[in-house]
Motif scaffolding. Structure first.
Motif, PDB file in Angstrom:
ATOM      1  N   ARG A  45       0.816  -1.206   0.000  1.00  0.00           N
ATOM      2  CA  ARG A  45       0.000   0.000   0.000  1.00  0.00           C
ATOM      3  C   ARG A  45       0.856   1.266   0.000  1.00  0.00           C
ATOM      4  O   ARG A  45       0.443   2.321  -0.509  1.00  0.00           O
ATOM      5  CB  ARG A  45      -0.933  -0.024   1.212  1.00  0.00           C
ATOM      6  CG  ARG A  45      -2.126  -0.969   0.972  1.00  0.00           C
ATOM      7  CD  ARG A  45      -2.678  -1.561   2.239  1.00  0.00           C
ATOM      8  NE  ARG A  45      -3.792  -2.456   1.935  1.00  0.00           N
ATOM      9  CZ  ARG A  45      -3.661  -3.711   1.510  1.00  0.00           C
ATOM     10  NH1 ARG A  45      -2.463  -4.214   1.288  1.00  0.00           N
ATOM     11  NH2 ARG A  45      -4.720  -4.454   1.262  1.00  0.00           N
ATOM     12  N   ALA A  49       0.418   4.065  -2.767  1.00  0.00           N
ATOM     13  CA  ALA A  49       0.183   5.459  -2.347  1.00  0.00           C
ATOM     14  C   ALA A  49       1.174   6.396  -3.026  1.00  0.00           C
ATOM     15  O   ALA A  49       0.824   7.521  -3.430  1.00  0.00           O
ATOM     16  CB  ALA A  49       0.285   5.564  -0.833  1.00  0.00           C
ATOM     17  N   GLY A  76      -8.892   0.382   9.277  1.00  0.00           N
ATOM     18  CA  GLY A  76      -8.172   1.583   9.704  1.00  0.00           C
ATOM     19  C   GLY A  76      -7.072   2.002   8.756  1.00  0.00           C
ATOM     20  O   GLY A  76      -6.130   2.688   9.174  1.00  0.00           O
ATOM     21  N   GLU A  77      -7.199   1.605   7.497  1.00  0.00           N
ATOM     22  CA  GLU A  77      -6.123   1.896   6.546  1.00  0.00           C
ATOM     23  C   GLU A  77      -6.075   3.395   6.223  1.00  0.00           C
ATOM     24  O   GLU A  77      -7.079   4.015   5.885  1.00  0.00           O
ATOM     25  CB  GLU A  77      -6.342   1.094   5.255  1.00  0.00           C
ATOM     26  CG  GLU A  77      -5.265   1.336   4.209  1.00  0.00           C
ATOM     27  CD  GLU A  77      -5.529   0.552   2.939  1.00  0.00           C
ATOM     28  OE1 GLU A  77      -5.071   0.992   1.865  1.00  0.00           O
ATOM     29  OE2 GLU A  77      -6.208  -0.508   3.023  1.00  0.00           O
ATOM     30  N   ARG A  78      -4.854   3.951   6.322  1.00  0.00           N
ATOM     31  CA  ARG A  78      -4.606   5.346   5.933  1.00  0.00           C
ATOM     32  C   ARG A  78      -3.199   5.434   5.352  1.00  0.00           C
ATOM     33  O   ARG A  78      -2.330   4.631   5.715  1.00  0.00           O
ATOM     34  CB  ARG A  78      -4.704   6.280   7.140  1.00  0.00           C
ATOM     35  CG  ARG A  78      -6.104   6.380   7.740  1.00  0.00           C
ATOM     36  CD  ARG A  78      -6.175   7.493   8.782  1.00  0.00           C
ATOM     37  NE  ARG A  78      -5.257   7.244   9.893  1.00  0.00           N
ATOM     38  CZ  ARG A  78      -4.980   8.141  10.853  1.00  0.00           C
ATOM     39  NH1 ARG A  78      -5.551   9.351  10.797  1.00  0.00           N
ATOM     40  NH2 ARG A  78      -4.155   7.838  11.833  1.00  0.00           N
ATOM     41  N   ASP A  79      -2.977   6.406   4.470  1.00  0.00           N
ATOM     42  CA  ASP A  79      -1.624   6.629   3.964  1.00  0.00           C
ATOM     43  C   ASP A  79      -1.325   8.111   3.999  1.00  0.00           C
ATOM     44  O   ASP A  79      -2.228   8.952   3.909  1.00  0.00           O
ATOM     45  CB  ASP A  79      -1.467   6.065   2.556  1.00  0.00           C
ATOM     46  CG  ASP A  79      -2.537   6.562   1.610  1.00  0.00           C
ATOM     47  OD1 ASP A  79      -2.618   7.778   1.385  1.00  0.00           O
ATOM     48  OD2 ASP A  79      -3.314   5.694   1.103  1.00  0.00           O
ATOM     49  N   PHE A  80      -0.032   8.403   4.155  1.00  0.00           N
ATOM     50  CA  PHE A  80       0.420   9.785   4.305  1.00  0.00           C
ATOM     51  C   PHE A  80       1.642   9.996   3.416  1.00  0.00           C
ATOM     52  O   PHE A  80       2.512   9.119   3.330  1.00  0.00           O
ATOM     53  CB  PHE A  80       0.790  10.091   5.762  1.00  0.00           C
ATOM     54  CG  PHE A  80      -0.319   9.795   6.732  1.00  0.00           C
ATOM     55  CD1 PHE A  80      -1.256  10.773   7.048  1.00  0.00           C
ATOM     56  CD2 PHE A  80      -0.432   8.534   7.332  1.00  0.00           C
ATOM     57  CE1 PHE A  80      -2.271  10.491   7.939  1.00  0.00           C
ATOM     58  CE2 PHE A  80      -1.445   8.273   8.225  1.00  0.00           C
ATOM     59  CZ  PHE A  80      -2.376   9.259   8.524  1.00  0.00           C
ATOM     60  N   HIS A 117      -1.629  -1.318  16.072  1.00  0.00           N
ATOM     61  CA  HIS A 117      -1.520  -0.385  14.955  1.00  0.00           C
ATOM     62  C   HIS A 117      -0.171  -0.620  14.289  1.00  0.00           C
ATOM     63  O   HIS A 117       0.871  -0.605  14.955  1.00  0.00           O
ATOM     64  CB  HIS A 117      -1.636   1.073  15.421  1.00  0.00           C
ATOM     65  CG  HIS A 117      -3.032   1.481  15.771  1.00  0.00           C
ATOM     66  ND1 HIS A 117      -3.692   1.029  16.902  1.00  0.00           N
ATOM     67  CD2 HIS A 117      -3.925   2.296  15.126  1.00  0.00           C
ATOM     68  CE1 HIS A 117      -4.901   1.555  16.957  1.00  0.00           C
ATOM     69  NE2 HIS A 117      -5.082   2.336  15.869  1.00  0.00           N
ATOM     70  N   TYR A 119       2.621   0.289  11.174  1.00  0.00           N
ATOM     71  CA  TYR A 119       3.067   1.386  10.316  1.00  0.00           C
ATOM     72  C   TYR A 119       4.211   0.882   9.436  1.00  0.00           C
ATOM     73  O   TYR A 119       5.111   0.182   9.917  1.00  0.00           O
ATOM     74  CB  TYR A 119       3.557   2.566  11.148  1.00  0.00           C
ATOM     75  CG  TYR A 119       2.543   3.067  12.150  1.00  0.00           C
ATOM     76  CD1 TYR A 119       1.627   4.054  11.799  1.00  0.00           C
ATOM     77  CD2 TYR A 119       2.483   2.535  13.443  1.00  0.00           C
ATOM     78  CE1 TYR A 119       0.688   4.516  12.717  1.00  0.00           C
ATOM     79  CE2 TYR A 119       1.551   2.987  14.362  1.00  0.00           C
ATOM     80  CZ  TYR A 119       0.658   3.965  13.996  1.00  0.00           C
ATOM     81  OH  TYR A 119      -0.281   4.409  14.909  1.00  0.00           O
ATOM     82  N   ALA A 135       2.191   4.191   5.451  1.00  0.00           N
ATOM     83  CA  ALA A 135       0.879   3.549   5.451  1.00  0.00           C
ATOM     84  C   ALA A 135       0.577   3.035   6.849  1.00  0.00           C
ATOM     85  O   ALA A 135       1.455   2.497   7.531  1.00  0.00           O
ATOM     86  CB  ALA A 135       0.835   2.416   4.444  1.00  0.00           C
ATOM     87  N   GLU A 136      -0.668   3.163   7.273  1.00  0.00           N
ATOM     88  CA  GLU A 136      -1.097   2.738   8.610  1.00  0.00           C
ATOM     89  C   GLU A 136      -2.316   1.844   8.480  1.00  0.00           C
ATOM     90  O   GLU A 136      -3.165   2.077   7.618  1.00  0.00           O
ATOM     91  CB  GLU A 136      -1.439   3.952   9.466  1.00  0.00           C
ATOM     92  CG  GLU A 136      -2.008   3.578  10.835  1.00  0.00           C
ATOM     93  CD  GLU A 136      -2.618   4.777  11.552  1.00  0.00           C
ATOM     94  OE1 GLU A 136      -2.999   4.622  12.729  1.00  0.00           O
ATOM     95  OE2 GLU A 136      -2.735   5.875  10.930  1.00  0.00           O
ATOM     96  N   ALA A 137      -2.397   0.810   9.322  1.00  0.00           N
ATOM     97  CA  ALA A 137      -3.572  -0.069   9.339  1.00  0.00           C
ATOM     98  C   ALA A 137      -3.633  -0.832  10.663  1.00  0.00           C
ATOM     99  O   ALA A 137      -2.666  -0.873  11.433  1.00  0.00           O
ATOM    100  CB  ALA A 137      -3.525  -1.045   8.163  1.00  0.00           C
TER     101      ALA A 137
END
Length: 451
Positions: A45, A49, A76-80, A117, A119, A135-137
């Motif tokens: 991911r 991203a 809870g998937e997020r990317d920065f 969590h 990372y 990426a976080e999940a």
């Protein structure tokens, strides 16, 4: 602790440690595999991203579509994405440890997890600049699986440990069964049946070697006992006969008239020494016999009070000037508590020896004999007010021919107490001495109450 218990515990501990290490290894490798798999999915991911958010070209839509088709959405998937400035600074999108960001800046893959969590981050260098992509999940299913695995491993461990203990008991029982049979066979062998032997064990193991060693030892013991038995049986006749002849001829010589004073003195010396030698011989024979004769065919129930009375009467006939008091004040109400099992003649000899010594070494001062029965034992105490025994010499008084340093003016051979001790030991009893020099001695004889 019995050997069977020791083997069981050893088997149990080894099995428990082995199972614990195996379960820990299983849990470690499964959790490591789960974490590695999740981090790889998270790193995929990170790459998507970067392709979607960094490259401003027509391929962005294609990457987005590929991500949707090939990668399922994680909880809870997020990317920065953070652009690195020319001076190397950038705005940190998440509050993560410095080590995590330093790893990214060094061009390496960074991984970090905290309270379920996860990372993952990487550095991307493009014509448009340098970027940090994170990426976080959350992995709730992985943690749930690990918790279930932990419960299963704990249950398996407990059940396996219980089975290991049972297996250890069974193993130790059958492993030591030949040794138990050997102990049972050896217990049946005594001075009465030294001709018996332990049954030979099959095979060439250590038990068979031990059985062979026992049988060889019994052969040597039987030979030694027979030799001693023959000596005790024959020495009395073979040695006493010439002594009796010497004594008789000496008495006849003294009866003759015309002997001068010097000759009479010499003949009396011969007679005295012959009688002394005969007494020593009788004591030695008694000592030898009491030391090996364990036969119980002449044993009977004996009342300790009657034993003391007969022993005291015998001593009074010899030591007529000695006053002997018998203390019956602490006799039990139940007469059975005064009964012991043994050979009446031997016990009579033992008790009379002690009372005679009390009279002799106290110069015929009053002697007290006390009987007490308590806690399954009969205690016969003989108390005198004589010369006592020096403290440093008390441990030697039961050695044959030993005489205390303060007994020079008293006749004796140092055989009475060793003979007494052998007799008491033969009856499963014990002797204790309490003595103070110039104050007196108390000898305590302990005998078991007959069951």
């Amino acid at each position: 602790m019995k050997l069977q218990t020791k083997i069981t515990l050893l088997f149990f501990v080894i099995s428990a440690v082995g199972l614990l290490l195996m379960n820990a290894a299983i849990f470690y490798f499964v959790s490591d595999f789960n974490f590695e798999d999740f981090f790889k999915r998270l790193e995929a991911r990170v790459r998507f991203a970067a392709q979607i958010k960094i490259h401003p070209d027509g391929r962005t839509a294609a990457y987005r579509e590929a991500k949707v088709k090939n990668l399922e959405m994680l909880d809870g998937e997020r990317d920065f994405v953070a652009r690195i400035n020319a001076d190397g600074s950038f705005k940190r999108p998440l509050n993560l440890p410095d080590e995590f960001y330093n790893t990214i800046l060094n061009g390496n893959r960074a991984r970090y997890d905290r309270e379920n969590h996860f990372y993952a981050g990487s550095l991307f260098i493009t014509p448009y600049g340098k970027y940090v992509v994170i990426a976080e999940a959350i992995d709730p299913y992985g943690y749930k699986e690990l918790n279930e695995l932990r419960k299963i491993l704990i249950i398996i461990f407990i059940v396996s440990v219980i089975l290991a203990y049972i297996a250890g008991r069974v193993f130790s029982y059958y492993a030591l069964n030949p040794l138990r049979n050997l102990i049972k066979s050896v217990k049946n062998i005594s001075a009465n049946n030294l001709h018996m032997r332990v049954d030979e064990a099959n095979g060439g193991d250590e038990i068979a070697e031990l059985v062979s060693t026992f049988n060889h030892m019994l052969n040597r013991l039987e030979t030694a006992f027979e030799t001693q038995n023959n000596f005790v049986s024959n020495a009395s006749h073979e040695l006493r006969t010439p002594l009796s002849i010497i004594s008789g001829e000496t008495e006849l010589l003294l009866a003759r008239k015309g002997l001068d004073a010097e000759a009479i003195k010499n003949v009396n010396t011969i007679l005295h020494e012959a009688e002394k030698l005969e007494n020593i011989l009788a004591s030695l024979l008694g000592l030898a016999q009491s030391g090996f004769d364990g036969k119980k065919q002449n044993w009977q129930l004996i009342r300790a009070d009657e034993l003391v009375i007969t022993a005291v009467e015998s001593v009074k006939k010899i030591a007529t000037e000695c006053t002997i008091d018998i203390d019956f004040s602490e006799l039990p109400e139940n007469g059975d508590q005064l009964q012991t099992e043994g050979n009446m003649n031997l016990l009579h000899l033992a008790v009379s020896n002690i009372v005679m010594n009390a009279c002799k070494y106290s110069s015929n001062q009053p002697v007290t004999v006390k009987i007490v029965s308590q806690k399954g034992a009969i205690k016969i105490s003989v108390i005198d007010r004589g010369i006592g025994i020096p403290k440093q010499e008390q441990k030697y008084v039961f050695e044959p021919f030993f005489r205390a340093s303060n007994t020079g003016k008293f006749e004796g051979y140092g055989i009475g107490l060793p003979l007494t001790l052998n007799i008491i030991k033969l009856h499963q009893g014990s002797i204790n001495i309490i003595s103070e020099e110039q104050e007196g001695t108390e000898i305590q004889v302990m005998l078991p109450v007959a069951e």
